[in-house]
Design an enzyme around this catalytic site. Sequence first.
Site, PDB file in Angstrom:
ATOM      1  CG  HIS A 136      -1.797  -1.182   1.043  1.00 48.77           C
ATOM      2  ND1 HIS A 136      -1.587  -2.056   1.608  1.00 48.77           N
ATOM      3  CD2 HIS A 136      -3.257  -1.427   0.475  1.00 48.77           C
ATOM      4  CE1 HIS A 136      -2.605  -3.105   1.774  1.00 48.77           C
ATOM      5  NE2 HIS A 136      -3.663  -2.557   0.785  1.00 48.77           N
ATOM      6  CD  GLU A 155       1.852  -2.102   3.640  1.00 49.78           C
ATOM      7  OE1 GLU A 155       0.840  -2.012   2.527  1.00 49.78           O
ATOM      8  OE2 GLU A 155       1.945  -0.561   3.105  1.00 49.78           O
ATOM      9  NE  ARG A 169     -19.145  21.420  15.018  1.00 55.90           N
ATOM     10  CZ  ARG A 169     -19.443  20.044  14.847  1.00 55.90           C
ATOM     11  NH1 ARG A 169     -18.334  19.424  14.401  1.00 55.90           N
ATOM     12  NH2 ARG A 169     -20.502  19.615  14.966  1.00 55.90           N
ATOM     13  NE  ARG A 185     -18.967  19.418  10.642  1.00 55.96           N
ATOM     14  CZ  ARG A 185     -17.199  19.725  11.319  1.00 55.96           C
ATOM     15  NH1 ARG A 185     -17.179  18.262  11.750  1.00 55.96           N
ATOM     16  NH2 ARG A 185     -16.232  20.201  11.822  1.00 55.96           N
TER      17      ARG A 185
HETATM   18  N1  URA Z   1     -10.976  17.477  10.832  1.00 53.88           N
HETATM   19  C1  URA Z   1     -12.056  16.509  11.979  1.00 53.88           C
HETATM   20  O1  URA Z   1     -12.225  15.648  11.896  1.00 53.88           O
HETATM   21  N2  URA Z   1     -13.238  17.571  12.360  1.00 53.88           N
HETATM   22  C2  URA Z   1     -12.989  18.933  12.124  1.00 53.88           C
HETATM   23  O2  URA Z   1     -13.687  19.543  12.110  1.00 53.88           O
HETATM   24  C3  URA Z   1     -12.032  19.446  11.677  1.00 53.88           C
HETATM   25  C4  URA Z   1     -11.183  19.320  11.543  1.00 53.88           C
END
Ligand code: URA
Length: 258
Positions: free
Chosen positions: A14, A86, A229, A174
């Site tokens: 890979h 790997e 967030r 989200r």
């Molecule tokens: N990476 C993620 O997984 N979530 C985010 O909100 C930002 C970067």
Amino acid sequence: MQGKFADEHAVQYHIGLARNMLAGATLALLPGDPGRVMDLAAAVGDASPLAFHREYKSALARVNGTNVLVMSTGMGGPSVAIGLEELARLGVRQFIRVGTTGAIQPEIALGDLIINEAAVRLDGASTHYAPLPFPAVADHALTGVLLQAARELGVPHHLGIAASTDTFWPGQERYDSFTGYVPRKFQGSMAEWQALGVLNYEMETATLFTVARAMRVQAAAICGVVAQRVETEGVASQAVYKLAEARFQQVVKRILAN
Ligand code: URA
């Protein structure tokens, strides 16, 4: 546990690397994004490209007379697990994830760094290596080195637990996805992780820590915050990405210089 060493010239399926190409490197820096590999390698030492197969782009950085591997893992646990398998066969024994993340605590600012000492295992790949009660924990010594470098440099940083998910949208609760639907098991999950003091969402660290522990190798993780967030579901501007990148490069450069 005694692992298997690959023959010196055997190119791994890979990652497209063989043991002789690593020139003795036993430490790997692991960004997720192939686009970050050359910049990171050049930031820490004399960089030379190695391979680019699937999501695994690699380079060697020569730092103080030793070689350090920089290799992207792509996104998500399955890619990380394959990369670790790997690389361990090629003699790599220390792995530092250098990535990006979304903060879920209000005191964390865009561009800050988060050093994760452990991760909530919301991924699937780690369950193929160890049952869920097994913790996803960083290597203490390697984490301490990152922490000390961030402190010495005066870079804004936080130490704590990540929640590592297999999806960017529903797993990180989200609602701005294509359907807008978040399955019941994830509805309210962000508030729960916040109440438990979890610092951030990302998609690789739980797999990295669990697989590394199962292999008895060392792993740590440092991520730059590119989403806040508490304020929004979106990700920040390119300027914030650049700031986060500059900061994690500074920290990694510092640990390699010591
Ligand atoms: N990476 C993620 O997984 N979530 C985010 O909100 C930002 C970067």
